[in-house]
Design an enzyme around this catalytic site. Structure first.
Site, PDB file in Angstrom:
ATOM      1  CB  THR A  47      -0.965  -0.002   1.196  1.00  0.00           C
ATOM      2  OG1 THR A  47      -1.783  -1.176   1.127  1.00  0.00           O
ATOM      3  CG2 THR A  47      -1.846   1.240   1.211  1.00  0.00           C
ATOM      4  CB  CYS A  48       3.940   2.112   1.839  1.00  0.00           C
ATOM      5  SG  CYS A  48       3.317   1.619   3.455  1.00  0.00           S
ATOM      6  CB  SER A  49       5.461   0.680  -2.873  1.00  0.00           C
ATOM      7  OG  SER A  49       6.567   0.685  -2.012  1.00  0.00           O
TER       8      SER A  49
END
Length: 157
Positions: A47-49
């Site tokens: 999700t972060c990337s």
């Protein structure tokens, strides 16, 4: 947990630049500035990337057009990892900051223990900070990704 209206605790975060390692303090990061800071559980994680960092990159100009001086991304990773992640995402508009020992994250009370997954990590959140005072705080519930998104923060500015 830190709350809206409170002054950030005195902290240091690390940034790896082409000129070497920098240790940055509250004065360096927040004094006399309006900043959007967002934190992620881990660099290079899905999700972060795939969403969190890319949305802030895409909307950086619109966020700064609302009077924001800088956008910071913080994770409980070292500065080497944060630089590599920022480089891989072309995050030129975002200051990628490492909280390697989680001291910043713990001082805010926004840490969580992910046990075998990675140990102490940051909760996913975004905050608006004006001259070291938290003027907006948006902490996600576990496995949620809504209120700390770049689009959501843009609406709060």
């Amino acid at each position: 947990m830190i709350e809206q209206g409170q002054v950030l605790p005195v902290i240091t975060l690390s940034q790896l630049t082409d000129d070497g390692m920098k240790t940055l303090t509250n004065n360096d990061l927040f004094e006399g500035k309006k900043v959007v800071l967002f934190a992620v559980p881990g660099a290079f994680t899905p999700t972060c990337s795939n969403a969190h960092l890319p949305e802030f990159i895409t909307l950086a100009d619109k966020i700064k057009a609302k009077g924001v001086d800088a956008i910071y991304c913080v994770s409980v990773n070292d500065a080497f990892v944060m630089k590599a992640w920022g480089d891989s995402q072309n995050a030129e508009e975002i200051l990628m900051l490492g909280d390697g020992d989680a001291s910043f994250t713990k001082a805010l009370g926004l840490d969580k223990d992910t046990a075998g997954f990675g140990g102490i990590r940051s909760m996913r959140y975004a905050m608006i900070v004006e001259n070291s005072v938290v003027t907006g705080l948006f902490v996600e519930q576990d496995k949620e990704f809504a209120i700390s998104r770049a689009e959501a923060i843009l609406e709060k500015l």
